[in-house]
Each structure stands twice: as structure tokens, then as C-alpha cells.
Scaffold this motif. Sequence first.
Motif, PDB file in Angstrom:
ATOM      1  N   SER A   1      61.412  46.326  31.438  1.00 29.85           N
ATOM      2  CA  SER A   1      62.572  46.362  30.871  1.00 29.85           C
ATOM      3  C   SER A   1      63.346  47.627  31.364  1.00 29.85           C
ATOM      4  CB  SER A   1      62.478  46.776  29.422  1.00 29.85           C
ATOM      5  OG  SER A   1      61.690  47.788  29.016  1.00 29.85           O
ATOM      6  N   GLY A   2      63.072  48.226  32.477  1.00 32.24           N
ATOM      7  CA  GLY A   2      63.688  49.457  33.348  1.00 32.24           C
ATOM      8  C   GLY A   2      63.328  50.694  32.518  1.00 32.24           C
ATOM      9  N   GLY A   3      62.267  50.719  31.836  1.00 31.67           N
ATOM     10  CA  GLY A   3      62.131  51.889  30.931  1.00 31.67           C
ATOM     11  C   GLY A   3      61.461  52.962  31.892  1.00 31.67           C
ATOM     12  N   GLY A   4      61.149  52.794  33.115  1.00 33.11           N
ATOM     13  CA  GLY A   4      60.637  53.747  33.938  1.00 33.11           C
ATOM     14  C   GLY A   4      59.016  53.839  33.551  1.00 33.11           C
ATOM     15  N   ASP A   5      58.637  52.753  33.184  1.00 33.43           N
ATOM     16  CA  ASP A   5      57.122  52.547  32.581  1.00 33.43           C
ATOM     17  C   ASP A   5      56.409  51.576  33.363  1.00 33.43           C
ATOM     18  OD1 ASP A   5      58.470  50.733  31.432  1.00 33.43           O
ATOM     19  OD2 ASP A   5      57.925  50.785  29.549  1.00 33.43           O
ATOM     20  N   GLY A   6      56.559  51.387  34.588  1.00 33.93           N
ATOM     21  CA  GLY A   6      55.591  50.410  35.099  1.00 33.93           C
ATOM     22  C   GLY A   6      54.302  50.747  35.425  1.00 33.93           C
TER      23      GLY A   6
ATOM     24  N   ASP B   1      64.330  55.830  33.900  1.00 34.86           N
ATOM     25  CA  ASP B   1      64.435  54.896  32.845  1.00 34.86           C
ATOM     26  C   ASP B   1      65.911  54.487  32.623  1.00 34.86           C
ATOM     27  OD1 ASP B   1      64.682  53.722  30.256  1.00 34.86           O
ATOM     28  OD2 ASP B   1      63.589  55.224  29.201  1.00 34.86           O
ATOM     29  N   PHE B   2      66.052  53.344  32.991  1.00 31.74           N
ATOM     30  CA  PHE B   2      67.576  53.007  33.049  1.00 31.74           C
ATOM     31  C   PHE B   2      68.202  52.849  31.646  1.00 31.74           C
ATOM     32  CE2 PHE B   2      65.986  50.369  36.789  1.00 31.74           C
ATOM     33  CZ  PHE B   2      66.405  51.392  37.810  1.00 31.74           C
ATOM     34  N   ARG B   3      67.423  52.461  30.501  1.00 31.58           N
ATOM     35  CA  ARG B   3      67.999  52.137  29.338  1.00 31.58           C
ATOM     36  C   ARG B   3      68.540  53.161  28.475  1.00 31.58           C
ATOM     37  NH1 ARG B   3      61.922  51.008  26.847  1.00 31.58           N
ATOM     38  NH2 ARG B   3      62.176  53.028  27.597  1.00 31.58           N
TER      39      ARG B   3
ATOM     40  N   TYR C   1      71.221  43.933  38.694  1.00 28.11           N
ATOM     41  CA  TYR C   1      70.060  43.872  37.721  1.00 28.11           C
ATOM     42  C   TYR C   1      69.794  45.264  37.042  1.00 28.11           C
ATOM     43  CZ  TYR C   1      66.149  41.854  35.506  1.00 28.11           C
ATOM     44  OH  TYR C   1      65.199  41.441  34.336  1.00 28.11           O
ATOM     45  N   ALA C   2      69.811  46.294  37.927  1.00 25.09           N
ATOM     46  CA  ALA C   2      69.678  47.682  37.124  1.00 25.09           C
ATOM     47  C   ALA C   2      70.632  47.791  36.099  1.00 25.09           C
ATOM     48  CB  ALA C   2      69.597  48.666  38.377  1.00 25.09           C
ATOM     49  N   ARG C   3      71.869  47.740  36.353  1.00 25.39           N
ATOM     50  CA  ARG C   3      72.926  47.529  35.613  1.00 25.39           C
ATOM     51  C   ARG C   3      72.764  46.814  34.398  1.00 25.39           C
ATOM     52  NH1 ARG C   3      79.167  46.892  37.622  1.00 25.39           N
ATOM     53  NH2 ARG C   3      78.263  44.679  37.897  1.00 25.39           N
ATOM     54  N   PHE C   4      72.368  45.585  34.482  1.00 28.21           N
ATOM     55  CA  PHE C   4      71.975  44.821  33.351  1.00 28.21           C
ATOM     56  C   PHE C   4      71.174  45.491  32.398  1.00 28.21           C
ATOM     57  CE2 PHE C   4      68.759  41.657  31.876  1.00 28.21           C
ATOM     58  CZ  PHE C   4      69.487  41.158  30.796  1.00 28.21           C
ATOM     59  N   LEU C   5      69.786  45.744  32.946  1.00 31.66           N
ATOM     60  CA  LEU C   5      68.834  46.350  32.118  1.00 31.66           C
ATOM     61  C   LEU C   5      69.360  47.741  31.540  1.00 31.66           C
ATOM     62  CD1 LEU C   5      65.922  46.369  34.777  1.00 31.66           C
ATOM     63  CD2 LEU C   5      66.234  44.974  32.728  1.00 31.66           C
ATOM     64  N   ALA C   6      70.384  48.392  32.167  1.00 30.76           N
ATOM     65  CA  ALA C   6      70.870  49.767  31.606  1.00 30.76           C
ATOM     66  C   ALA C   6      71.760  49.439  30.464  1.00 30.76           C
ATOM     67  CB  ALA C   6      71.576  50.503  32.472  1.00 30.76           C
ATOM     68  N   VAL C   7      72.569  48.493  30.639  1.00 33.59           N
ATOM     69  CA  VAL C   7      73.475  47.984  29.276  1.00 33.59           C
ATOM     70  C   VAL C   7      72.829  47.323  28.358  1.00 33.59           C
ATOM     71  CG1 VAL C   7      75.344  46.324  28.908  1.00 33.59           C
ATOM     72  CG2 VAL C   7      75.340  47.539  31.107  1.00 33.59           C
ATOM     73  N   ARG C   8      71.757  46.406  28.753  1.00 41.06           N
ATOM     74  CA  ARG C   8      71.145  45.820  27.659  1.00 41.06           C
ATOM     75  C   ARG C   8      70.239  46.934  26.774  1.00 41.06           C
ATOM     76  NH1 ARG C   8      65.996  41.826  28.935  1.00 41.06           N
ATOM     77  NH2 ARG C   8      64.983  43.593  29.409  1.00 41.06           N
ATOM     78  N   GLY C   9      69.630  47.871  27.472  1.00 39.47           N
ATOM     79  CA  GLY C   9      68.842  49.034  26.800  1.00 39.47           C
ATOM     80  C   GLY C   9      69.826  49.830  25.931  1.00 39.47           C
TER      81      GLY C   9
END
Length: 277
Positions: free
Chosen positions: A26-31, A43-45, A95-103
Motif C-alpha cells: 500500500s506504499g507504507g514503506g513496510d515492504g 511511506d507515501f500514505r 502509481y506512487a501518487r495514487f498510493l499517496a492520494v489513497r492513503g
Amino acid sequence: CEGFYPSLAESAELYRIECLHCHGVSGGGDGPTANFLEPRPRDFRRGIFKWTSVKDGGRPTRADLLRVLELGVYGTSMPSLARLSEAERQGLADYARFLAVRGEVETQVALAYEDEGEVTDATFDDALDLVWGKWEKAPTQVVTWPGAIPEPTADAIALGDELFHDATKGNCSACHGNEGRGDGPVAFKFDDRGRKTAAYQDAWGFDIYPRNLRRDPFRGGRRPIDLYRRISSGIAGGPMPAMSGNLKGEEIWALVHYTRTLAEKALEDELSVRADR
């Protein structure tokens, strides 16, 4: 092929291959590799991006995202993805922007639920309008300098040295240390066992230390304008403050030129040591 532009689904698949292992699903910097990296992946969120061209903690421009994807981030595990096509990098920026906006939207909806006790379609619409408005505003927040960049003259460098150590002006030495080694007196504290620890944490709750300007100073870019933006607007997500309210433009440029000499001196010293071996 010419004219190709990936769909969001195609970019999601490329993200899975290239980015997920660090930045997470989910782009949380937690891979799965995140715990082994220092500094940790972004963490993009939260919508907080450190290496941007904008002021006031604004969202990055598209050019900011593409620059990081192309060049990577020096001194971190973020690699250059220049081996990918421009279209693929554009898709990853999408996609990075999508994850950030969604978060950010999810966070706003959660806050609304806490306040109102319910969530409606209007709640999501309002949250999206609020978050997307921040991204649309980014191009108007870009920090620029009108005219030619002041030359790094001896007088400018001397002024930068003075401002760097002046507690009433730049006060950079308080965090970065008198010699720029990241060991200033306010950068650390002692815990209840007397151990020296970081005095600050970043926006994601991790310990953060001032940059050693003699060793790895330029994660956000090595160009003079990159450093000008760091000093003028601060660094979102960390304790580096914006100096534009306390210093004139010419004074900020003096600090830029001075900090660049610190890194150059360190390089000269390293080359000298190697030559003597």
C-alpha cells in the motif's frame, strides 16, 4: 514502443516488481526488506515527500517524482530506475501518487468518522477534493530564483560561514556541528540510562540525525538550486526548518556555497589520504 503509455494496472504490476519489496503493497514503506534498510523506504500514505522543489510542505510536482525515479536518492537504498523507459517511469509516478492520494483520503475519512460517527459518499468526495487539491497546487509552490545564481565568491563563502555559526541567523551549527559533521549540541539527547540518542524523530516516528555535510550531504540533489530549496523551505517530514523567514535570498545562497565547500573539502581530504597510501 512509440506512443505507449502504461495503464494504472500495468504500472501497479511494475511497482510490484520494482518497488513493493521496499515500499510495501500500500506504499507504507513496510515492504519485506524495509526493516533492513537505513534510512527506511518512504511511506507515501501521509503525502509527505522530502525531496521536492516546493515550499510549505506541499505535495511534490510530477517532475519531482520523476527526478527521484530517474536519479535515485544518493546515500540511500533508493536506486536509479533510468534503465526503465520514460513511459514506465511516468507510470510509476502515477502509481506512487495514487498510493499517496489513497492513503491521505483514507486518513481523512477515518478522522471524519471519529468526529461524526458515520461515513457517507459525501465524506469520501470531500476527502478526495481536499487531498487532490493539495496535489493540484504543487506547481504554484515551486521555489525558484529570479535571475542568475550568485557566484560563490570568497566574500559569499565567508558570509555563509558566519551565518552557519551565528545563533541568531542561520544557526546551522546547532544541529550540524561547528565543522558540519552532524554532531551539533541540539542533535542529541541522553536517555534514562545515560545513552546518547537522537533528539528528533521524523514524521514517521523514526530517529533522525542531522546530515553530516562532509560525507553524505546531498540526498535531495547536488545542484545549487537543490540546496537552495532545502535551506529556504526546509525538508518536509524532518526537523530541518525553512530559513526563508529569517534570511534573505542572498544569505541563503551564501549558505549554499559554504555548505558545498564543506563537502568539497572532505573530498579533497579523502583523495589526499588515498594518494598517500
